[in-house]
Scaffold this active site. Structure first.
Site, PDB file in Angstrom:
ATOM      1  N   GLY A 132       0.899  -1.116   0.050  1.00  0.00           N
ATOM      2  CA  GLY A 132       0.036   0.075  -0.078  1.00  0.00           C
ATOM      3  C   GLY A 132       0.759   1.067  -0.013  1.00  0.00           C
ATOM      4  N   LEU A 133       2.266   1.130  -0.072  1.00  0.00           N
ATOM      5  CA  LEU A 133       3.160   2.442  -0.175  1.00  0.00           C
ATOM      6  C   LEU A 133       3.612   2.862  -1.804  1.00  0.00           C
ATOM      7  CD1 LEU A 133       5.140   1.941   3.267  1.00  0.00           C
ATOM      8  CD2 LEU A 133       2.856   3.114   2.709  1.00  0.00           C
ATOM      9  N   ASP A 180      -0.849   7.653  -7.906  1.00  0.00           N
ATOM     10  CA  ASP A 180       0.669   7.107  -7.124  1.00  0.00           C
ATOM     11  C   ASP A 180       1.698   7.724  -8.090  1.00  0.00           C
ATOM     12  OD1 ASP A 180      -1.298   5.690  -5.712  1.00  0.00           O
ATOM     13  OD2 ASP A 180      -0.958   3.725  -6.488  1.00  0.00           O
TER      14      ASP A 180
HETATM   15  C1  GLA Z   1      -4.318   2.302  -5.399  1.00  0.00           C
HETATM   16  C2  GLA Z   1      -4.138   2.935  -6.855  1.00  0.00           C
HETATM   17  C3  GLA Z   1      -4.485   4.488  -6.972  1.00  0.00           C
HETATM   18  C4  GLA Z   1      -5.690   4.548  -5.994  1.00  0.00           C
HETATM   19  C5  GLA Z   1      -5.728   3.982  -4.817  1.00  0.00           C
HETATM   20  C6  GLA Z   1      -6.810   4.247  -3.938  1.00  0.00           C
HETATM   21  O1  GLA Z   1      -3.199   2.837  -4.916  1.00  0.00           O
HETATM   22  O2  GLA Z   1      -3.065   2.645  -7.349  1.00  0.00           O
HETATM   23  O3  GLA Z   1      -4.724   4.740  -8.325  1.00  0.00           O
HETATM   24  O4  GLA Z   1      -7.038   4.425  -6.665  1.00  0.00           O
HETATM   25  O5  GLA Z   1      -5.346   2.666  -4.771  1.00  0.00           O
HETATM   26  O6  GLA Z   1      -6.871   5.539  -3.320  1.00  0.00           O
END
Ligand code: GLA
Length: 393
Positions: A132-133, A180
Site C-alpha cells: 500500500g506504499l 501514485d
Molecule cells: C491504489 C491505486 C490508486 C488509487 C488508490 C486508492 O493505490 O493505484 O490509483 O486508486 O489505490 O485511493
C-alpha cells in the site's frame, strides 16, 4: 533514509549489477513511495487526492543494451526477467511478474518515441513491496526517469508520470487512477501534493513535521483481493456514474455530483452502487476540509478527516478488512494520535496514523501489543517523513 542505509543499498545494487552484467558502471536513479492522507479511491473518479511522497523508495541501476534484449533483476524478488525486446507486446505476461512494471514503461517509450533498444536494470530499495506504499509506482517512475535519461528524450515530470501510469493501467492491467505515479514523480520536499485528477492539475501544500508525524502500521496481511476487488470498484463507480447521468444530470465525473443528486437517483441504483457513490461524494467533502485544515496548520482537524475517511472506506466502499479496522481503532485509542486510516487501495497491507511528534514509539508499542493479542501477528511500525522527489543519484 539515513545516509548509510542509502549508501549500503546503492552499493548492493551496483555490486549486483556488476555481477550480472559486467561492463561499464550503470547510471542510478531513485523514486519515492507515497502514502495518501485523504481522498481514498477518488483518482479514477475524477476527484481530488492528497498524497505525500515518503522518505522511502526504490533505486534502479540501468544501462542500455545494444543486442535487443531486456534483462531485469531485483535484490529482493527471485524471479529474473530475460526477454527479447521485439517480443514485448502491448500487455504483460504472467511469467514476467514484477518485471511487468519496467517492461510497461519501456513499452510506453517505444510507443511514444520509437526507441526500441533493450536495457538492463537492477532494482532495490527500502519500501515494503505490495503493502500500500506504492512500490509499483516507484519502480515505474524510477524506470521512466532512467529511460528518459538514457534515451535523452527530455520528457517533463508530468509526462513521465502519465507514461508510468499508462504502464500500470494499460500494460499491467490495473485500472488505477493517476495518484501514485503523480505522487512519486511530482514530489517536492516538505510538501504534500493536492492533485485534482480530472485536469490533471496540482498544487504543493506544506506539511509541517514539527506538528505531526506519519506512523505507518503494516498489518502484514497480504492484499489478495487487491486486483480483482479494485477493478470491481472501478466498474461499480462507472455504473453509478452512468446511472446518475441518465437519471439526474450529466456531469463529467462521479466525484462532481452532490449528495442531493445521489438521493434523486436512489430508486435507480442498488444498495451497493449507492454506497460506492456515497463514499466518493462524501470523500470529496473530506478532502476539501482536510486541505483547508492543512493550510491552517490544524492537524487535529486533518486527523478527524482521516478517521471519517477510514469509516467510509470500510462501510460504504468496503475495501477495509478486520486487521486494518483493528489496527486503526487501536491507534485512535492512544494519546497523541490525531487520526488513522488505511492507505493505498486497502484489502490488507498498511494503515497510517497521524501522531504528535514524540508519541510514535509508545503508540507503536501499544498498538503492536493489541494487534499481537488479537491476531498473533507482529505488525511492523515505521515513522515516515515527507520525502524528496525522484531523480538521478
Ligand atoms: C491504489 C491505486 C490508486 C488509487 C488508490 C486508492 O493505490 O493505484 O490509483 O486508486 O489505490 O485511493
Amino acid at each position: 533514509m539515513t545516509g548509510t542505509v542509502r549508501e549500503r543499498l546503492l552499493d548492493a545494487i551496483s555490486e549486483r549489477f556488476r555481477r550480472e552484467f559486467a561492463g561499464p558502471p550503470p547510471r542510478r536513479f531513485y523514486a519515492p513511495g507515497r502514502i495518501n492522507l485523504v481522498g481514498a479511491h477518488l483518482d479514477y473518479n475524477g476527484g481530488d487526492v492528497l498524497p505525500m511522497a515518503v522518505d522511502r523508495g526504490l533505486y534502479v541501476a540501468a544501462r542500455l543494451r545494444g543486442d535487443g534484449r531486456i534483462r531485469l533483476r531485483s535484490l529482493t524478488v527471485e524471479r529474473q526477467i530475460d526477454v527479447e525486446a521485439a517480443a514485448v507486446g502491448s500487455r504483460t505476461l504472467a511469467e514476467w511478474g514484477w518485471g511487468g512494471y519496467p517492461l510497461g514503461v519501456w513499452h510506453g517509450f517505444r510507443t511514444r518515441t520509437g526507441r526500441a533498444d533493450g536495457f538492463e536494470l537492477v532494482v532495490g530499495g527500502d519500501l515494503p513491496m505490495a503493502s500500500g506504499l506504492s512500490s509499483s509506482a516507484a519502480i515505474e517512475v524510477a524506470t521512466a526517469i532512467a529511460l528518459d535519461a538514457l534515451y535523452g528524450t527530455g520528457l517533463d515530470r508530468q509526462q513521465l508520470a502519465l507514461l508510468a501510469h499508462r504502464a500500470e493501467n494499460g500494460f499491467v492491467g490495473l485500472r488505477c487512477g493517476i495518484m501514485d505515479q503523480f505522487a512519486s514523480a511530482l514530489a517536492k520536499p516538505g510538501h504534500v501534493l493536492w492533485l485534482h485528477c480530472a485536469g490533471p492539475r496540482y498544487e504543493h501544500v506544506p506539511f509541517d513535521p514539527a506538528s505531526c508525524e506519519v506512523l505507518v502500521m503494516d498489518t502484514k496481511k497480504p492484499r489478495h483481493l487487491s486486483r480483482t476487488g479494485f477493478n470491481e470498484r472501478v466498474a461499480q463507480c462507472a455504473t453509478a456514474h452512468e446511472t446518475l447521468r441518465a437519471h439526474v444530470r450529466d456531469l463529467p465525473h462521479l466525484a462532481d455530483y452532490a449528495l442531493a443528486d445521489l438521493d434523486a437517483a436512489r430508486g435507480a441504483m442498488d444498495d451497493v452502487l449507492f454506497r460506492r457513490a456515497r463514499h466518493v461524494i462524501t470523500e470529496m467533502q473530506r478532502i476539501a476540509t482536510g486541505v483547508a485544515a492543512l493550510r491552517a496548520g490544524d492537524y487535529r482537524e486533518l486527523g478527524r478527516q482521516l478517521d471519517a475517511s477510514h469509516r467510509s472506506t470500510a462501510t460504504d466502499y468496503q475495501v477495509s478488512c478486520e486487521e486494518l479496522d483493528v489496527i486503526t481503532d487501536a491507534a485512535r485509542d492512544c494519546d497523541g494520535v490525531l487520526g488513522a486510516r488505511l492507505t493505498g487501495a486497502g484489502f490488507g497491507g498498511c494503515a497510517i496514523a497521524l501522531v504528535r511528534p514524540g508519541a510514535a514509539a509508545q503508540v507503536a508499542r501499544t498498538v503492536g501489543e493489541a494487534f499481537q493479542r488479537r491476531f498473533g501477528v507482529d505488525a511492523a511500525f515505521d515513522v515516515l517523513n515527507v520525502g524528496s522527489g525522484p531523480g538521478e543519484v
